[in-house]
Design a protein around this motif. Structure first.
Motif, PDB file in Angstrom:
ATOM      1  N   THR A  15       0.866  -1.286   0.093  1.00  0.00           N
ATOM      2  CA  THR A  15      -0.009  -0.072  -0.093  1.00  0.00           C
ATOM      3  C   THR A  15       0.877   1.047  -0.199  1.00  0.00           C
ATOM      4  OG1 THR A  15      -1.597  -1.383   1.136  1.00  0.00           O
ATOM      5  CG2 THR A  15      -1.796   1.428   1.236  1.00  0.00           C
ATOM      6  N   THR A  16       1.912   1.298   0.906  1.00  0.00           N
ATOM      7  CA  THR A  16       2.824   2.362   0.889  1.00  0.00           C
ATOM      8  C   THR A  16       3.493   2.641  -0.604  1.00  0.00           C
ATOM      9  OG1 THR A  16       3.333   2.204   3.297  1.00  0.00           O
ATOM     10  CG2 THR A  16       4.960   3.282   2.008  1.00  0.00           C
ATOM     11  N   LEU A  17       3.960   1.428  -1.198  1.00  0.00           N
ATOM     12  CA  LEU A  17       4.782   1.564  -2.491  1.00  0.00           C
ATOM     13  C   LEU A  17       3.670   2.272  -3.446  1.00  0.00           C
ATOM     14  CD1 LEU A  17       6.847  -1.532  -2.048  1.00  0.00           C
ATOM     15  CD2 LEU A  17       7.623   0.746  -2.061  1.00  0.00           C
ATOM     16  N   VAL A  18       2.511   1.653  -3.536  1.00  0.00           N
ATOM     17  CA  VAL A  18       1.538   2.119  -4.449  1.00  0.00           C
ATOM     18  C   VAL A  18       1.031   3.569  -4.393  1.00  0.00           C
ATOM     19  CG1 VAL A  18      -0.734   1.880  -5.504  1.00  0.00           C
ATOM     20  CG2 VAL A  18       0.584  -0.295  -4.993  1.00  0.00           C
ATOM     21  N   ALA A  19       0.943   4.028  -3.075  1.00  0.00           N
ATOM     22  CA  ALA A  19       0.869   5.351  -2.931  1.00  0.00           C
ATOM     23  C   ALA A  19       1.810   6.120  -3.063  1.00  0.00           C
ATOM     24  CB  ALA A  19       0.186   5.676  -1.465  1.00  0.00           C
ATOM     25  N   ALA A  20       3.005   5.730  -2.861  1.00  0.00           N
ATOM     26  CA  ALA A  20       4.268   6.606  -3.391  1.00  0.00           C
ATOM     27  C   ALA A  20       4.252   6.886  -4.812  1.00  0.00           C
ATOM     28  CB  ALA A  20       5.371   6.251  -2.704  1.00  0.00           C
ATOM     29  N   TRP A  21       4.141   5.904  -5.572  1.00  0.00           N
ATOM     30  CA  TRP A  21       4.211   5.815  -6.844  1.00  0.00           C
ATOM     31  C   TRP A  21       2.963   6.797  -7.584  1.00  0.00           C
ATOM     32  CZ3 TRP A  21       0.259   2.971 -10.025  1.00  0.00           C
ATOM     33  CH2 TRP A  21       0.463   3.255 -11.375  1.00  0.00           C
ATOM     34  N   ALA A  22       1.950   6.773  -7.061  1.00  0.00           N
ATOM     35  CA  ALA A  22       0.689   7.493  -7.638  1.00  0.00           C
ATOM     36  C   ALA A  22       1.114   8.949  -7.152  1.00  0.00           C
ATOM     37  CB  ALA A  22      -0.510   7.114  -6.814  1.00  0.00           C
ATOM     38  N   GLN A  23       1.901   9.251  -6.151  1.00  0.00           N
ATOM     39  CA  GLN A  23       2.195  10.728  -5.657  1.00  0.00           C
ATOM     40  C   GLN A  23       3.404  10.970  -6.932  1.00  0.00           C
ATOM     41  OE1 GLN A  23       3.046  10.888  -1.585  1.00  0.00           O
ATOM     42  NE2 GLN A  23       1.063   9.972  -1.102  1.00  0.00           N
ATOM     43  N   LEU A  24       4.142  10.300  -6.949  1.00  0.00           N
ATOM     44  CA  LEU A  24       5.426  10.650  -7.735  1.00  0.00           C
ATOM     45  C   LEU A  24       4.624  10.947  -9.498  1.00  0.00           C
ATOM     46  CD1 LEU A  24       8.166  11.096  -8.491  1.00  0.00           C
ATOM     47  CD2 LEU A  24       8.433   8.321  -8.957  1.00  0.00           C
ATOM     48  N   TYR A  25       3.731   9.950  -9.594  1.00  0.00           N
ATOM     49  CA  TYR A  25       3.302  10.076 -11.071  1.00  0.00           C
ATOM     50  C   TYR A  25       2.268  11.466 -11.074  1.00  0.00           C
ATOM     51  CZ  TYR A  25       0.329   8.774 -15.150  1.00  0.00           C
ATOM     52  OH  TYR A  25      -0.164   8.780 -16.302  1.00  0.00           O
ATOM     53  N   GLY A  26       1.551  11.817  -9.859  1.00  0.00           N
ATOM     54  CA  GLY A  26       1.003  13.158 -10.051  1.00  0.00           C
ATOM     55  C   GLY A  26       1.993  14.383 -10.044  1.00  0.00           C
ATOM     56  N   LEU A  27       3.276  14.197  -9.348  1.00  0.00           N
ATOM     57  CA  LEU A  27       4.053  15.371  -9.534  1.00  0.00           C
ATOM     58  C   LEU A  27       4.651  15.632 -10.468  1.00  0.00           C
ATOM     59  CD1 LEU A  27       6.291  14.490  -6.180  1.00  0.00           C
ATOM     60  CD2 LEU A  27       4.890  16.792  -6.547  1.00  0.00           C
ATOM     61  N   PHE A  46      11.766  22.072  -5.272  1.00  0.00           N
ATOM     62  CA  PHE A  46      10.418  21.478  -4.839  1.00  0.00           C
ATOM     63  C   PHE A  46      10.583  20.017  -4.992  1.00  0.00           C
ATOM     64  CE2 PHE A  46       6.079  20.239  -5.831  1.00  0.00           C
ATOM     65  CZ  PHE A  46       5.563  20.117  -4.566  1.00  0.00           C
ATOM     66  N   PHE A  47      10.885  19.615  -6.378  1.00  0.00           N
ATOM     67  CA  PHE A  47      10.680  18.236  -6.736  1.00  0.00           C
ATOM     68  C   PHE A  47      11.749  17.545  -5.907  1.00  0.00           C
ATOM     69  CE2 PHE A  47      11.142  14.699  -9.730  1.00  0.00           C
ATOM     70  CZ  PHE A  47      10.066  14.142 -10.004  1.00  0.00           C
ATOM     71  N   ARG A  48      12.831  17.685  -5.745  1.00  0.00           N
ATOM     72  CA  ARG A  48      14.012  17.007  -5.101  1.00  0.00           C
ATOM     73  C   ARG A  48      13.356  16.983  -3.619  1.00  0.00           C
ATOM     74  NH1 ARG A  48      17.622  19.931  -7.602  1.00  0.00           N
ATOM     75  NH2 ARG A  48      17.706  21.649  -6.086  1.00  0.00           N
ATOM     76  N   GLY A  52      12.324  13.189  -2.297  1.00  0.00           N
ATOM     77  CA  GLY A  52      13.046  12.945  -1.039  1.00  0.00           C
ATOM     78  C   GLY A  52      12.089  12.602   0.205  1.00  0.00           C
ATOM     79  N   GLN A  53      11.024  12.764   0.339  1.00  0.00           N
ATOM     80  CA  GLN A  53       9.748  12.710   1.160  1.00  0.00           C
ATOM     81  C   GLN A  53       9.358  11.167   0.837  1.00  0.00           C
ATOM     82  OE1 GLN A  53       9.100  14.303   4.196  1.00  0.00           O
ATOM     83  NE2 GLN A  53      11.143  15.176   3.568  1.00  0.00           N
ATOM     84  N   LEU A  54       9.215  11.326  -0.462  1.00  0.00           N
ATOM     85  CA  LEU A  54       8.446   9.822  -0.882  1.00  0.00           C
ATOM     86  C   LEU A  54       9.551   8.676  -0.749  1.00  0.00           C
ATOM     87  CD1 LEU A  54       6.785  10.904  -4.087  1.00  0.00           C
ATOM     88  CD2 LEU A  54       5.663  10.325  -2.040  1.00  0.00           C
ATOM     89  N   VAL A  58       9.097   5.178   1.940  1.00  0.00           N
ATOM     90  CA  VAL A  58       8.998   3.872   1.433  1.00  0.00           C
ATOM     91  C   VAL A  58      10.387   3.354   1.922  1.00  0.00           C
ATOM     92  CG1 VAL A  58       7.497   4.266  -0.525  1.00  0.00           C
ATOM     93  CG2 VAL A  58      10.007   4.505  -0.823  1.00  0.00           C
ATOM     94  N   GLY A  59      11.371   4.026   2.816  1.00  0.00           N
ATOM     95  CA  GLY A  59      12.478   3.346   3.477  1.00  0.00           C
ATOM     96  C   GLY A  59      13.672   3.742   2.631  1.00  0.00           C
ATOM     97  N   LEU A  60      14.026   4.398   1.872  1.00  0.00           N
ATOM     98  CA  LEU A  60      15.108   4.850   0.771  1.00  0.00           C
ATOM     99  C   LEU A  60      15.624   5.791   1.350  1.00  0.00           C
ATOM    100  CD1 LEU A  60      13.576   4.002  -2.570  1.00  0.00           C
ATOM    101  CD2 LEU A  60      14.659   2.394  -1.291  1.00  0.00           C
ATOM    102  N   VAL A  61      16.981   5.910   1.154  1.00  0.00           N
ATOM    103  CA  VAL A  61      17.528   7.065   1.491  1.00  0.00           C
ATOM    104  C   VAL A  61      17.804   8.026   0.232  1.00  0.00           C
ATOM    105  CG1 VAL A  61      19.620   8.032   2.267  1.00  0.00           C
ATOM    106  CG2 VAL A  61      18.817   6.094   3.561  1.00  0.00           C
ATOM    107  N   TYR A  62      17.612   9.236   0.171  1.00  0.00           N
ATOM    108  CA  TYR A  62      17.687   9.976  -1.094  1.00  0.00           C
ATOM    109  C   TYR A  62      18.780  11.247  -1.015  1.00  0.00           C
ATOM    110  CZ  TYR A  62      16.042  13.201  -4.917  1.00  0.00           C
ATOM    111  OH  TYR A  62      16.202  14.010  -5.697  1.00  0.00           O
ATOM    112  N   GLY A  63      19.583  11.431  -2.024  1.00  0.00           N
ATOM    113  CA  GLY A  63      20.155  12.390  -2.081  1.00  0.00           C
ATOM    114  C   GLY A  63      21.323  12.869  -1.312  1.00  0.00           C
TER     115      GLY A  63
END
Length: 64
Positions: A15-27, A46-48, A52-54, A58-63
């Motif tokens: 559920t968390t992964l699908v929600a993050a994917w949908a949010q990224l798609y929206g951005l 803003f995008f970075r 990063g929040q997304l 989901v447990g990833l380290v970004y940037g």
């Protein structure tokens, strides 16, 4: 949904992964179709931040 997408993962994770994917798609869609014009001046920053929040969600380290 979990059984179809990733039967070996807990439902909460899927559920968390699908929600993050949908949010990224929206951005991306908002950027492509100009929805951020006159709303977000520094879209790159803003995008970075948003990605990063997304990633963090989901447990990833970004940037770093």
């Amino acid at each position: 949904m979990t059984a179809d997408l990733a039967p070996d993962l807990p439902p909460e994770t899927v559920t968390t992964l699908v929600a993050a994917w949908a949010q990224l798609y929206g951005l991306i869609g908002f950027e492509l179709f100009g929805q951020f014009n006159r709303v977000v001046e520094d879209r790159s920053t803003f995008f970075r931040h948003a990605v990063g929040q997304l990633a963090h969600g989901v447990g990833l380290v970004y940037g770093e």
